[in-house]
Design a protein around this motif. Structure first.
Motif, PDB file in Angstrom:
ATOM      1  N   THR A 182       0.854  -1.188   0.000  1.00  0.00           N
ATOM      2  CA  THR A 182       0.000   0.000   0.000  1.00  0.00           C
ATOM      3  C   THR A 182       0.887   1.235   0.000  1.00  0.00           C
ATOM      4  OG1 THR A 182      -1.898   1.032   1.130  1.00  0.00           O
ATOM      5  CG2 THR A 182      -0.149   0.186   2.532  1.00  0.00           C
ATOM      6  N   PRO A 183       0.423   2.365  -0.553  1.00  0.00           N
ATOM      7  CA  PRO A 183       1.248   3.575  -0.514  1.00  0.00           C
ATOM      8  C   PRO A 183       1.666   3.947   0.910  1.00  0.00           C
ATOM      9  CG  PRO A 183      -0.557   3.880  -2.045  1.00  0.00           C
ATOM     10  CD  PRO A 183      -0.807   2.577  -1.353  1.00  0.00           C
ATOM     11  N   ALA A 184       2.948   4.233   1.090  1.00  0.00           N
ATOM     12  CA  ALA A 184       3.455   4.680   2.384  1.00  0.00           C
ATOM     13  C   ALA A 184       2.901   6.064   2.709  1.00  0.00           C
ATOM     14  CB  ALA A 184       4.985   4.719   2.354  1.00  0.00           C
ATOM     15  N   LEU A 185       2.887   6.419   3.985  1.00  0.00           N
ATOM     16  CA  LEU A 185       2.412   7.742   4.384  1.00  0.00           C
ATOM     17  C   LEU A 185       3.237   8.847   3.735  1.00  0.00           C
ATOM     18  CD1 LEU A 185       1.627   7.216   8.177  1.00  0.00           C
ATOM     19  CD2 LEU A 185       0.036   7.183   6.241  1.00  0.00           C
ATOM     20  N   SER A 186       4.496   8.576   3.454  1.00  0.00           N
ATOM     21  CA  SER A 186       5.354   9.557   2.774  1.00  0.00           C
ATOM     22  C   SER A 186       4.912   9.831   1.344  1.00  0.00           C
ATOM     23  CB  SER A 186       6.808   9.074   2.783  1.00  0.00           C
ATOM     24  OG  SER A 186       6.923   7.822   2.144  1.00  0.00           O
ATOM     25  N   GLU A 187       4.008   9.006   0.819  1.00  0.00           N
ATOM     26  CA  GLU A 187       3.475   9.198  -0.531  1.00  0.00           C
ATOM     27  C   GLU A 187       2.250  10.103  -0.556  1.00  0.00           C
ATOM     28  OE1 GLU A 187       4.688   7.748  -3.629  1.00  0.00           O
ATOM     29  OE2 GLU A 187       6.422   7.660  -2.289  1.00  0.00           O
ATOM     30  N   GLY A 188       1.878  10.665   0.605  1.00  0.00           N
ATOM     31  CA  GLY A 188       0.821  11.667   0.641  1.00  0.00           C
ATOM     32  C   GLY A 188      -0.584  11.146   0.858  1.00  0.00           C
ATOM     33  N   CYS A 189      -0.740   9.863   1.154  1.00  0.00           N
ATOM     34  CA  CYS A 189      -2.088   9.330   1.374  1.00  0.00           C
ATOM     35  C   CYS A 189      -2.620   9.753   2.736  1.00  0.00           C
ATOM     36  CB  CYS A 189      -2.084   7.811   1.271  1.00  0.00           C
ATOM     37  SG  CYS A 189      -1.100   6.970   2.537  1.00  0.00           S
ATOM     38  N   VAL A 190      -3.942   9.744   2.866  1.00  0.00           N
ATOM     39  CA  VAL A 190      -4.566   9.952   4.167  1.00  0.00           C
ATOM     40  C   VAL A 190      -4.198   8.779   5.073  1.00  0.00           C
ATOM     41  CG1 VAL A 190      -6.792  10.033   5.384  1.00  0.00           C
ATOM     42  CG2 VAL A 190      -6.467  11.351   3.283  1.00  0.00           C
ATOM     43  N   ASP A 191      -3.914   9.078   6.329  1.00  0.00           N
ATOM     44  CA  ASP A 191      -3.580   8.044   7.311  1.00  0.00           C
ATOM     45  C   ASP A 191      -4.866   7.362   7.753  1.00  0.00           C
ATOM     46  OD1 ASP A 191      -2.422   6.451   9.221  1.00  0.00           O
ATOM     47  OD2 ASP A 191      -1.874   8.085  10.576  1.00  0.00           O
ATOM     48  N   GLY A 192      -5.365   6.471   6.899  1.00  0.00           N
ATOM     49  CA  GLY A 192      -6.671   5.861   7.104  1.00  0.00           C
ATOM     50  C   GLY A 192      -6.734   4.947   8.315  1.00  0.00           C
ATOM     51  N   VAL A 193      -7.881   4.972   8.988  1.00  0.00           N
ATOM     52  CA  VAL A 193      -8.086   4.132  10.163  1.00  0.00           C
ATOM     53  C   VAL A 193      -8.085   2.652   9.789  1.00  0.00           C
ATOM     54  CG1 VAL A 193      -9.887   3.443  11.793  1.00  0.00           C
ATOM     55  CG2 VAL A 193      -9.211   5.838  11.625  1.00  0.00           C
ATOM     56  N   MET A 194      -8.803   2.277   8.739  1.00  0.00           N
ATOM     57  CA  MET A 194      -8.824   0.871   8.326  1.00  0.00           C
ATOM     58  C   MET A 194      -7.469   0.456   7.780  1.00  0.00           C
ATOM     59  SD  MET A 194     -10.586  -1.890   8.314  1.00  0.00           S
ATOM     60  CE  MET A 194     -12.117  -1.159   8.851  1.00  0.00           C
ATOM     61  N   ARG A 195      -6.782   1.362   7.122  1.00  0.00           N
ATOM     62  CA  ARG A 195      -5.418   1.089   6.646  1.00  0.00           C
ATOM     63  C   ARG A 195      -4.516   0.734   7.826  1.00  0.00           C
ATOM     64  NH1 ARG A 195      -0.642   3.781   6.600  1.00  0.00           N
ATOM     65  NH2 ARG A 195       0.730   3.530   4.772  1.00  0.00           N
ATOM     66  N   ARG A 196      -4.543   1.561   8.859  1.00  0.00           N
ATOM     67  CA  ARG A 196      -3.718   1.308  10.046  1.00  0.00           C
ATOM     68  C   ARG A 196      -4.089  -0.016  10.704  1.00  0.00           C
ATOM     69  NH1 ARG A 196      -3.907   4.829  15.686  1.00  0.00           N
ATOM     70  NH2 ARG A 196      -2.758   3.296  16.934  1.00  0.00           N
ATOM     71  N   TYR A 197      -5.388  -0.262  10.818  1.00  0.00           N
ATOM     72  CA  TYR A 197      -5.859  -1.505  11.440  1.00  0.00           C
ATOM     73  C   TYR A 197      -5.326  -2.732  10.706  1.00  0.00           C
ATOM     74  CZ  TYR A 197      -9.189  -5.244  12.562  1.00  0.00           C
ATOM     75  OH  TYR A 197      -9.757  -6.448  12.916  1.00  0.00           O
ATOM     76  N   LEU A 198      -5.422  -2.738   9.374  1.00  0.00           N
ATOM     77  CA  LEU A 198      -4.967  -3.892   8.594  1.00  0.00           C
ATOM     78  C   LEU A 198      -3.449  -4.070   8.704  1.00  0.00           C
ATOM     79  CD1 LEU A 198      -7.120  -3.682   5.335  1.00  0.00           C
ATOM     80  CD2 LEU A 198      -7.429  -5.190   7.295  1.00  0.00           C
ATOM     81  N   ILE A 199      -2.712  -2.978   8.664  1.00  0.00           N
ATOM     82  CA  ILE A 199      -1.256  -3.072   8.768  1.00  0.00           C
ATOM     83  C   ILE A 199      -0.865  -3.649  10.124  1.00  0.00           C
ATOM     84  CG2 ILE A 199       0.860  -1.699   8.966  1.00  0.00           C
ATOM     85  CD1 ILE A 199      -0.316   0.145   6.796  1.00  0.00           C
TER      86      ILE A 199
END
Length: 263
Positions: A182-199
């Motif tokens: 998935t795009p890293a936070l350094s790539e400008g994506c929103v720090d998504g809640v579900m993204r964080r949960y899955l990681i």
């Protein structure tokens, strides 16, 4: 009271959280409130002692109960930096809570995969503020309009490097050869809640989602693509332009990690 001089209205000077309430509980509440208060600190908001996680959670659940949707609801919590101009603002913050009932099918993986494409007319910056859930939503709102005009389910938003940042309302996950990235936070994506949960969940299971730059070629060559947000959990992408994707691993991830979320 929200006035015409409200800085959220005038300048998009604010943050918001989109939360899912199910059976009288806010799903992934800790993640949501950590992101909210981290964003408020980054943007140098001044909040009083009454603006607490406990108070916000209580008011959210009370509103859902009043609107008879505490069994399954979508909630938007918006926080603004007072009223005024750029240099003479009221430094106090204001907030607004809204809620709507959701249909039960929101708790299932979509059977009909999404059809997506790229939004060509904007690129998101990769700076200090790129990861927050900002009220300044212009690139995403225009990408959503583009998707509607072109009969797409969603659009991918690029960053200033020409890589994938996220989609209009979701983070992007790619599967290739059994590897999920998935795009890293350094790539400008929103720090998504579900993204964080899955990681975090995949790390705990000794598997790992790779966070890195995701290119358009990665999208073209992927075996599977899925999008994530706090309301839908995971949505399977069926098609990007002429490329079709399967969903075997996406189904497994959904069943193991998303279907089991209880609060």
């Amino acid at each position: 009271m929200l006035l015409a001089s409200n800085r959220g209205y005038r300048y998009g000077d604010g943050l918001f959280e989109t939360l899912k309430v199910q059976n009288g509980k806010i799903q992934l509440a800790t993640y949501h409130f950590e992101r909210l208060f981290s964003g408020l600190s980054l943007l140098k908001f001044e909040t009083n002692k009454l603006f607490t996680i406990e108070k916000l959670e209580q008011e959210i659940l009370q509103l859902c109960k009043k609107n008879e949707c505490e069994r399954l609801a979508r909630v938007r919590l918006s926080v603004f930096r007072g009223n005024g101009g750029l240099y003479d603002e009221d430094k106090g913050s204001q907030y607004l809570i809204e809620c709507w009932p959701l249909i039960e099918s929101i708790n299932k993986l979509n059977e009909n995969g999404l059809v997506i494409d790229l939004y060509p007319d904007a690129q998101k910056s990769c700076d200090t503020f790129s990861n927050i859930k900002s009220a300044n939503f212009q690139p995403y709102s225009m990408a959503a309009l583009y998707a509607k005009e072109n009969k797409l389910n969603d659009c991918l938003v690029l960053n200033s490097l020409g890589n994938i940042a996220d989609s209009t309302i979701a983070n992007v996950f790619v599967i290739k050869g059994g590897i999920v990235f998935t795009p890293a936070l350094s790539e400008g994506c929103v720090d998504g809640v579900m993204r964080r949960y899955l990681i975090e969940k995949t790390q705990a299971a000794k598997s790992r989602v790779q966070e890195r730059a995701v290119t358009i070629d990665d999208i073209r060559n992927a075996d599977e693509i899925f999008l994530t947000n706090a309301i839908k959990g995971i949505c399977w992408v069926k098609q990007f332009r002429n490329k079709l994707y399967s969903n075997e691993m996406t189904i497994k991830i959904y069943d193991q990690l998303v279907r089991t979320i209880s609060s």
